[in-house]
Design an enzyme around this catalytic site. Structure first.
Site, PDB file in Angstrom:
ATOM      1  N   ARG A  52       0.850  -1.189   0.000  1.00 26.28           N
ATOM      2  CA  ARG A  52       0.000   0.000   0.000  1.00 26.28           C
ATOM      3  C   ARG A  52       0.890   1.245   0.000  1.00 26.28           C
ATOM      4  NH1 ARG A  52      -1.494   1.730   4.729  1.00 26.28           N
ATOM      5  NH2 ARG A  52      -2.224  -0.286   5.466  1.00 26.28           N
ATOM      6  N   TYR A 104     -17.008  18.735 -13.442  1.00 27.72           N
ATOM      7  CA  TYR A 104     -17.518  17.371 -13.634  1.00 27.72           C
ATOM      8  C   TYR A 104     -18.552  17.045 -12.547  1.00 27.72           C
ATOM      9  CZ  TYR A 104     -17.468  12.287 -13.206  1.00 27.72           C
ATOM     10  OH  TYR A 104     -17.843  10.977 -13.078  1.00 27.72           O
ATOM     11  N   ASP A 176      -7.907  20.615 -12.521  1.00 26.90           N
ATOM     12  CA  ASP A 176      -8.259  19.318 -13.089  1.00 26.90           C
ATOM     13  C   ASP A 176      -7.922  19.385 -14.575  1.00 26.90           C
ATOM     14  OD1 ASP A 176      -9.488  17.127 -14.271  1.00 26.90           O
ATOM     15  OD2 ASP A 176     -11.106  17.066 -12.795  1.00 26.90           O
ATOM     16  N   LYS A 201      -8.964   8.647 -18.430  1.00 31.71           N
ATOM     17  CA  LYS A 201      -9.238   9.293 -19.710  1.00 31.71           C
ATOM     18  C   LYS A 201      -7.981   9.295 -20.599  1.00 31.71           C
ATOM     19  CE  LYS A 201     -13.240   9.838 -17.820  1.00 31.71           C
ATOM     20  NZ  LYS A 201     -13.114  10.070 -16.435  1.00 31.71           N
TER      21      LYS A 201
END
Ligand SMILES: Cc1ncc(COP(=O)(O)O)c(C=O)c1O
Length: 384
Positions: A52, A104, A176, A201
């Site tokens: 992790r 978004y 962003d 994306k």
């Protein structure tokens, strides 16, 4: 392989963060699918203790992403939303955030439905309007969270001017950069403190992974992001890290083609009799064309939207596409179409959708990298 310090952008995309694998010489960073690492002796290890906290595949991707965004460090998360959540987890009760009004829908939902429960307040502002942004600051403003170009009406924010406003008031600018990708826009060069991506994306680019990242420059942000990535644990898996790392190798090539196809479709739609409006900042009649040329000099990408006469008309068009697929998401090599009001932005209340100019007759296209004539043929038959 040593990346020269003079390396240009597409060379950096291809090589940064990666060395041949030390155990075999494999040119491609392997998928280190392990949860833990054997230590040589108590207190002696190779820099990896638990997966992790550290993983070599993820570390290679993070080195790569930091280099291509021009940051000092990057952190990869399980999704774009968990990347945004890692940034905002640093806020305290009473803090205030200025947010681009047509951000978004999922970002709006996280802010409006989750973070307000902790006493954090948000002002949704048209950040294309610098005066409106300036007026929204309060003494409690800690972050300005900007999306540019916006989804789906492709409004732009002047990043250098917004960074100056934020910094003069002791706030950080977060951008962003999902829609543009670092090939077309590098916000840190314009003064942003942190850049966030849905790597789902363009960075991954092949519609086969969900992920996110934050790239940072300031010590305090880097320290926080390292801490929260390990503490909250929303890490990107080794396999997804491998996929995104493969994606960034072709990012510069893909973005050039996405931009070329995006512009060609926008020009086609602008002269179509059934189209009432086209949203694409690469068209000279876009109200922010000059800013687009300045801030995104190599093209504005593959995202465009257009309006037809009514929702009924939009439904007919959307149901007629054959090559283009009706689906949420964007930024993959294949062209997607969607109806934002009922799909990606369904979580945004109708009155807010109206305020940001997102009509029910709006269709969004994520232009892929297919032959442009095939895309035009499909668009022509779908328009009827
Ligand atoms: C601009 C933008 N930011 C963030 C996100 C969230 O990313 P993810 O779906 O990877 O969580 C999306 C998703 O569509 C997006 O379009």
């Amino acid at each position: 392989m040593k990346l020269p310090t003079s390396a240009r952008f597409s060379t950096i995309c291809l090589h940064a963060g990666q060395e041949p694998d030390p155990s075999t010489g494999a040119i491609i960073t392997p998928i280190y699918q392990t949860s833990t690492y054997v230590q040589d002796a108590l207190g002696q290890h190779k820099g990896y203790e638990y997966a992790r906290t550290q993983n070599p595949t993820r570390a290679a991707l993070e080195g790569n992403l930091a280099a291509i965004e021009g940051g000092r460090a990057a952190f990869a998360f399980a999704s774009g939303m968990s990347a945004i959540s890692a940034i905002t987890a640093r806020l305290h009760t009473g803090d205030h955030v200025i947010v681009t009004d047509n951000t978004y829908g999922g970002t709006f939902r996280l802010f409006d439905k989750v973070l307000t429960r902790y006493g954090i307040t948000f002002s949704y502002v048209d950040t294309a309007d610098l005066v409106a942004t300036e007026q929204a600051f309060t003494p409690e403003t800690k972050l300005v969270f900007v999306e540019t170009p916006t989804n789906p009406v492709l409004r732009l924010t002047d990043l250098a001017a917004t960074a100056a406003l934020a910094h003069a008031r002791g706030a950080a600018l977060v951008v962003d950069n999902t829609f543009a990708s670092p090939v077309l826009q590098r916000p840190i060069e314009h003064g942003a403190d942190m850049v966030v991506h849905s790597t789902t994306k363009y960075l991954n680019g092949h519609s086969d992974s969900i992920g996110g990242c934050v790239v940072a420059v300031r010590d305090e942000d880097i320290e926080w992001l390292r801490f929260i990535q390990n503490s909250a644990g929303a890490i990107l898996s080794p396999f997804d890290s491998f996929l995104v790392l493969r994606g960034t190798k072709t990012l510069a090539l893909r973005m050039a083609r996405h931009s070329e196809n995006g512009l060609a479709l926008a020009e086609y739609l602008r002269s179509h009799p059934k189209v009432t409006r086209v949203y694409y900042p690469g068209l000279p009649d876009h109200p922010q064309y000059d800013l687009a040329r300045r801030q995104m000099p190599d093209g504005v990408g593959g995202m465009l939207s257009f309006e037809v006469a009514s929702f009924e008309e939009a439904r007919l068009v959307l149901n007629r596409f054959r090559l283009m697929s009706l689906a949420e998401s964007l930024g993959g090599v294949e062209t997607l179409v969607c109806h934002p009001a009922s799909m990606t932005h369904a979580s945004v209340p109708p009155e807010r959708r109206k305020a940001i100019g997102l009509s029910d007759a709006l269709i969004r296209i994520s232009a892929g990298i297919e032959d442009i004539d095939d895309l035009k043929d499909d668009l022509a038959q779908a328009m009827g």
